[in-house]
Structures are given as C-alpha cells and as structure tokens.
Design an enzyme around this catalytic site. Structure first.
Site, short mmCIF file in Angstrom:
data_model
loop_
_atom_site.label_atom_id
_atom_site.label_comp_id
_atom_site.label_asym_id
_atom_site.label_seq_id
_atom_site.Cartn_x
_atom_site.Cartn_y
_atom_site.Cartn_z
N GLY A 6 0.94 -1.06 -0.04
CA GLY A 6 -0.04 0.25 -0.23
C GLY A 6 0.84 1.31 0.25
N LEU A 7 2.02 1.27 -0.13
CA LEU A 7 2.87 2.45 -0.48
C LEU A 7 3.01 3.13 -1.57
CD1 LEU A 7 5.32 1.69 2.29
CD2 LEU A 7 3.15 2.77 2.91
N ALA A 41 5.90 4.16 -7.86
CA ALA A 41 6.78 4.71 -7.92
C ALA A 41 8.25 4.28 -8.83
CB ALA A 41 7.68 4.02 -6.58
N ASP A 54 -2.23 7.38 -6.57
CA ASP A 54 -1.12 7.17 -6.66
C ASP A 54 -0.23 7.71 -6.78
OD1 ASP A 54 -2.69 5.54 -4.44
OD2 ASP A 54 -1.46 3.54 -5.13
C1 MEV Z 1 -4.30 1.86 -3.21
O1 MEV Z 1 -3.15 3.04 -3.19
C2 MEV Z 1 -5.95 3.03 -2.82
C3 MEV Z 1 -7.13 2.65 -3.08
O2 MEV Z 1 -7.89 3.99 -3.16
C4 MEV Z 1 -7.32 2.60 -5.53
C5 MEV Z 1 -6.94 3.65 -5.59
O3 MEV Z 1 -7.32 4.86 -5.28
O4 MEV Z 1 -6.99 3.14 -6.58
C6 MEV Z 1 -7.78 1.69 -2.70
#
Ligand code: MEV
Length: 322
Positions: free
Chosen positions: A111-112, A117, A158
């Site tokens: 999730g980073l 990146a 992201d």
């Molecule tokens: C993933 O880092 C973030 C989510 O909201 C997916 C997205 O925004 O595409 C879960």
C-alpha cells in the site's frame, strides 16, 4: 541514438484519508513518503545490446522487447511497460542500447505505491538518458497507464501523489488540489508484514457496492465528508481532531470489509500507547497502518506497534506547506 548516464527517482506514498471511496468519486488526501524510494540508474550499453532492466535485489535482468510487443508477466508490467511508454512518448521506435538498474526501498504489495514509484522512476530515467527529461504533467498520465495494468480501475491518487511529491487533495478526474498543511504532522508508518493485492480489495469493494448500493453509498459518502473535514483540520493544524478523523475513517473502511484483525490490532495498540489516531493506509487487509503522534508519544507508540506485530516502523513528517 545517443544515450547518456542518468538517474530517475520516485518516493512512496501514504494515503491519509479516503482510500477506496476515492474510486467512487469521493475526495482523498495523500502525501509522499520520502523515507522510502525507487532509484533507477541508466547507463549507455554496448552497441546492439538493446534496453535491459536489472533488479539486483531479485538477481534478475529483463530485456525490453520491441515497442509493439507485450507480455502478461508481472515483471513486464512493472518494468518493461513503463520503459516502452517512455520511448513511445519520445517517439523513439526501437529500444536504445541502454542498461537500467533498479533499486527500491519501498516494500511491494504493502500500500505504499511501489508500482507507481517504480514506473515513475523508470520513465524519468529513460527520458533523461535520451536527453529529454520529462515534466511531471507529462509523466503523470503515463504512470496512470501503468497503474491501470496493475490495478484495473485505479483512481489516479497514487500516481498523482508520487509524481508531484506533495500532499494532495484528490478527486478522481478533477485537477489535483494542494493541501496547505498548517503544522507538522508526524506519522508512524507500521508495516503489518502481510502483503495484499489492491486489485483484489478494490474488486471486493466493487462487488459489495454492486450487491447493495443502498447500504454502501452512504458509507462512501461518510468517508467523503470526513475527508473534507480532514482537509480543514490539516489547514488549521487541529491535530487532535485529525486523529479522531483517522479513527473514524478506519472504522468505515472496516465496514467496507477491507480491514483485518491484524490491522485493527495495530491501530488499537497505537491508540492505547498515546497516538492521536490510527488507520490503515492503502488497499487494506495487509500493508501498513499509519498513526498520528505528537513528539512525546512517537517512541512509545513505535514500541507498541512493534510489540503488536509490526515488522518495521518508519517515522515521517508531512511538513507545513503553502
Ligand atoms: C490504493 O493505494 C488506493 C485505493 O483507493 C485504490 C485507488 O485509489 O485506485 C484503494
């Protein structure tokens, strides 16, 4: 084609508020995580060597195929596809003789933002090596293309945070807005050590939404309202309130089924040790939790997170910005 030695960098990211709901048009706030990053070195290669990308950490080197060739492999998506996009953007028709070496301190599937990146750093390195450094506004849509291959229906949050390297208030499809952070916001980023696929969690939330929109739409709207309040709290420096909003955001994500017992336990440990608030950050069911701390509580909260099972704890500060 003349190529030169060059480098490309990109940081990780943390989502402060609004993950998942952002996919449905609600706002989200995210910030770069400068403590971890991808660094790509580009160097001229021997004539006819073509374009190669080495990942010393995996003891792997891949050759970037002709620009029209594709492949279903994750390594192609993560490494070769960004390089192809860079070359297409520069209207280069055949891979140059260039050797890229990729080093990353961003944990994958946590999730980073490691995928975004990696793509940003590779594209920056390729463009710089061909003497055409790429501007952030041109880079962002290319990284978004890579994100689509990884995640299916990404919001764009992201790539935007990682490319522009600043705290952003983001609404899907709208121009990015800055967040004017009033006071330093110190966060601990604790890795649960559990890897998790954003594609899967985003897909599960979609299934939940499709099955019962009348129940899920209000949850998404509550997250959106909370993000709005969080922006005001960041802009006025109301950190105690900001922490309470993090707790509420985590609880709403739990309703969307994307938290887990481990993430709940880490958040509870942080709060019990004096954090102002805690939530998971990113796709969920694994990856990282973030805990908001004041200076007096940073060390005890970090210790409590480790005690509760975090495999690593980073400290980062979102600095005041205009
Ligand atoms: C993933 O880092 C973030 C989510 O909201 C997916 C997205 O925004 O595409 C879960």
């Amino acid at each position: 084609m003349r190529v030169r030695t060059a480098t490309g960098h990109a940081p990780g990211k943390i989502i402060l508020f609004g993950e998942h709901a952002v996919v449905y048009g609600q706002p989200a706030i995210a910030a770069p995580l400068l403590a971890v990053q991808v660094r790509v070195e580009a160097a001229p290669a021997a004539p006819d060597a073509g374009l190669t990308i080495a990942l010393p950490a995996l003891n792997t080197t891949i050759a970037v195929p002709d620009l029209t060739e594709s492949s279903e492999s994750p390594l192609f998506d993560a490494l070769a596809y960004p390089a192809q996009l860079a070359l297409r953007a520069l209207r280069v028709t055949a891979p140059p003789d260039l050797a890229l070496t990729v080093r990353s301190t961003i944990p994958v599937a946590s999730g980073l933002g490691s995928g975004a990146a990696l793509a940003a750093a590779i594209i920056r390195a390729v463009c710089a090596a061909l003497d055409s450094p790429i501007a952030d506004d041109a880079l962002n849509p290319l990284v978004y293309e890579v994100e689509k291959r990884h995640h299916g229906t990404p919001s764009g949050l992201d790539n935007t945070t990682i490319v522009y390297e600043r705290p952003v208030y983001f609404v899907r499809g709208a121009p990015m807005e800055r967040v004017a952070v009033a006071r330093p916001v110190t966060l601990l980023v604790a890795d649960s050590g559990i890897s998790s696929s954003t594609r899967v969690t985003v897909g599960d939330v979609r299934a939940l939404h499709e099955a019962d929109p009348a129940r899920i739409d209000p949850v998404l709207a509550r997250i959106g309202a909370l993000v709005h309040e969080a922006r005001a709290a960041l802009e006025t420096g109301a950190l105690v309130y900001l922490g309470a909003l993090m707790d509420k955001n985590h609880a709403l994500l739990d309703v969307l089924t994307v938290s887990s017992a481990e993430l709940d336990r880490l958040c509870a440990a942080a709060r019990d040790a004096g954090a102002l608030g805690a939530k998971f950050s990113g796709g969920g069911r694994g990856g990282n939790v973030i805990a908001l701390v004041d200076a007096a509580h940073a060390d005890p909260v970090a210790a409590a997170l480790r005690e509760a099972g975090a495999v690593s704890v980073l400290q980062t500060t979102v600095e005041p910005s205009g």
